[in-house]
Enzyme design. Structure first.
Site, short mmCIF file in Angstrom:
data_model
loop_
_atom_site.label_atom_id
_atom_site.label_comp_id
_atom_site.label_asym_id
_atom_site.label_seq_id
_atom_site.Cartn_x
_atom_site.Cartn_y
_atom_site.Cartn_z
N ARG A 120 0.81 -1.23 0.00
CA ARG A 120 0.00 0.00 0.00
C ARG A 120 0.84 1.28 0.00
NH1 ARG A 120 -3.08 -3.47 3.40
NH2 ARG A 120 -5.08 -3.99 2.43
N LYS A 142 3.43 11.31 -10.94
CA LYS A 142 2.56 10.49 -11.78
C LYS A 142 3.27 9.20 -12.12
CE LYS A 142 -0.57 13.68 -14.14
NZ LYS A 142 -1.03 14.17 -15.46
N GLU A 184 10.00 18.13 -24.49
CA GLU A 184 9.39 18.46 -23.21
C GLU A 184 10.01 19.72 -22.60
OE1 GLU A 184 6.79 17.26 -21.86
OE2 GLU A 184 6.49 15.20 -22.55
N LYS A 226 7.68 23.00 -13.84
CA LYS A 226 6.80 21.90 -13.48
C LYS A 226 6.53 21.86 -11.98
CE LYS A 226 5.60 17.13 -14.19
NZ LYS A 226 5.82 15.88 -14.93
N HIS A 248 0.01 16.38 -25.78
CA HIS A 248 -0.02 14.97 -25.40
C HIS A 248 -1.25 14.23 -25.93
CE1 HIS A 248 3.24 16.27 -22.90
NE2 HIS A 248 3.38 15.08 -22.35
#
Length: 372
Positions: A120, A142, A184, A226, A248
């Protein structure tokens, strides 16, 4: 070395950028919990940098295991994820154990997803070895894997404990991989930092030559942009973080439609940004001069500029399954102006079809078109 912080409401982690970081235990070991460490890498990166990292960790008295996966986007799947979990279970790793991702975006996403779900959630560190991963996927938490019907459809938000972008690893990066990362980098200028666009235009020659000082600054400014967005919208609930997906939606359609690995992620995004910019211009959001400026910077950095003709229907079918679909409508990331992005769900489908048609859209090529 340059360092910046990703600040997340009382939680923060550092991003270190510079040369020789793999051998600097003082930057790594403070972020390791427990004594068990599992390095996840691939068969391209392992011969180059795995021994250096293992030696750094062994000298600190840590128990180090490793998983070496095949290299490539096509391996960002359930099977690779299972291999990592099997290794953790077999080695009897515990909740205080640490995973380290040593590789590009595929390795970072896979390792982060394993860290998010094993017991977990356990600690992990990102050590990205590609330019694309250093400026994008390693920052922000992410993680995930691909589904045959769409890219990154299975995943979780799970922040790393630290990010180490060792610029020395870029010296062994193939030219195609390096240029994919530049896509990017320039994205941050297009969506929120017009001064960065000017800087990139002025330093394009040095970037093409992989000048170390120029690269360090480009990575730092990209990560700063970012980090600011992630700090304000960690879980992509306000729409701000979705702006990072400029290019994207179209790029993911290219990757999926051509088969994972045929086009590198950064290559597909490079063309996706041009398509999104053309769409912005046709909607009257940006003038033709700004569209030409975007094209010129892409060309100066030798990025691909023509997407494969998958067929308009195929593009729309893939895009309909994109993560950014909301209430059955695709949320397009467009340019409100150069240096400022916006989200829109109210784009006429006929205009989308025009942009995606090889007879109309200037960035759609033949079905056999490959990245340059």
């Amino acid at each position: 070395m340059k360092t910046l912080s990703v600040d997340l409401f009382g939680r923060a982690y550092p991003i270190h950028i510079g040369s020789g970081l793999l051998s600097n235990s003082s930057l790594i070991t403070p972020h390791i919990t427990g004594k068990q460490v599992m390095i996840v890498t691939n068969d391209t990166v392992a011969p180059l940098y795995l021994a250096t990292l293992r030696n750094t960790l062994n000298e600190s008295g840590l128990t180090v295991k490793q998983v070496i996966l095949p290299d490539g986007e096509s391996y960002k799947n359930f099977e690779s994820y299972r291999i990592i979990l099997d290794a953790l279970v077999e080695a009897r790793f515990e909740r205080r154990s640490t995973l380290i991702a040593l590789g590009g975006g595929v390795i970072g996403d896979l390792t982060g997803f394993a860290a998010a779900t094993f017991l977990r959630g356990i600690n992990f560190i990102q050590i990205p070895t590609t330019l694309l991963a250093q400026v994008d996927s390693s920052v922000g938490g992410k993680t995930g894997i691909n589904h045959p019907l769409g890219k990154n459809l299975i995943g979780a938000f799970h922040q790393p404990r630290a990010v180490l972008a060792d610029t020395d690893t870029l010296s062994t990066l193939p030219d195609r991989e390096y240029r994919a990362g530049l896509s990017e980098v320039i994205k941050y200028g297009f969506i929120r930092d017009i001064e960065f666009i000017t800087w990139l235009e002025e330093h394009s020659t040095l970037l093409n030559e992989r000048d170390q000082a120029t690269l360090t600054e480009a990575i730092y400014r990209s990560c700063h942009n970012k980090a600011v967005i992630v700090a304000e919208d960690e879980y992509e609930t306000t729409g701000l973080r979705a702006l990072l997906n400029f290019g994207h939606t179209f790029g993911h359609a290219i990757e999926t439609g051509m088969g994972y690995g045929a086009w590198l992620h950064g290559e597909a995004v490079a063309v996706g940004m041009l398509i999104a910019s053309e769409l912005s211009q046709r909607l009257g959001l940006i003038p033709k001069d700004d569209l030409q400026r975007i094209i010129n910077l892409s060309r100066a950095l030798h990025l691909p500029y023509q997407a494969p003709d998958l067929g308009v229907t195929r593009y729309l079918d893939i895009m309909a399954g994109d993560k950014k679909v909301e209430a059955g409508k695709i949320r397009y990331v467009l340019l409100e102006k150069l240096g400022k992005a916006m989200l829109s769900q109210d784009v006429n489908e006929s205009l989308i079809k025009e942009v995606l048609s090889p007879n109309s859209g200037q960035f759609i090529g033949s079905a056999t078109e490959q990245p340059i």
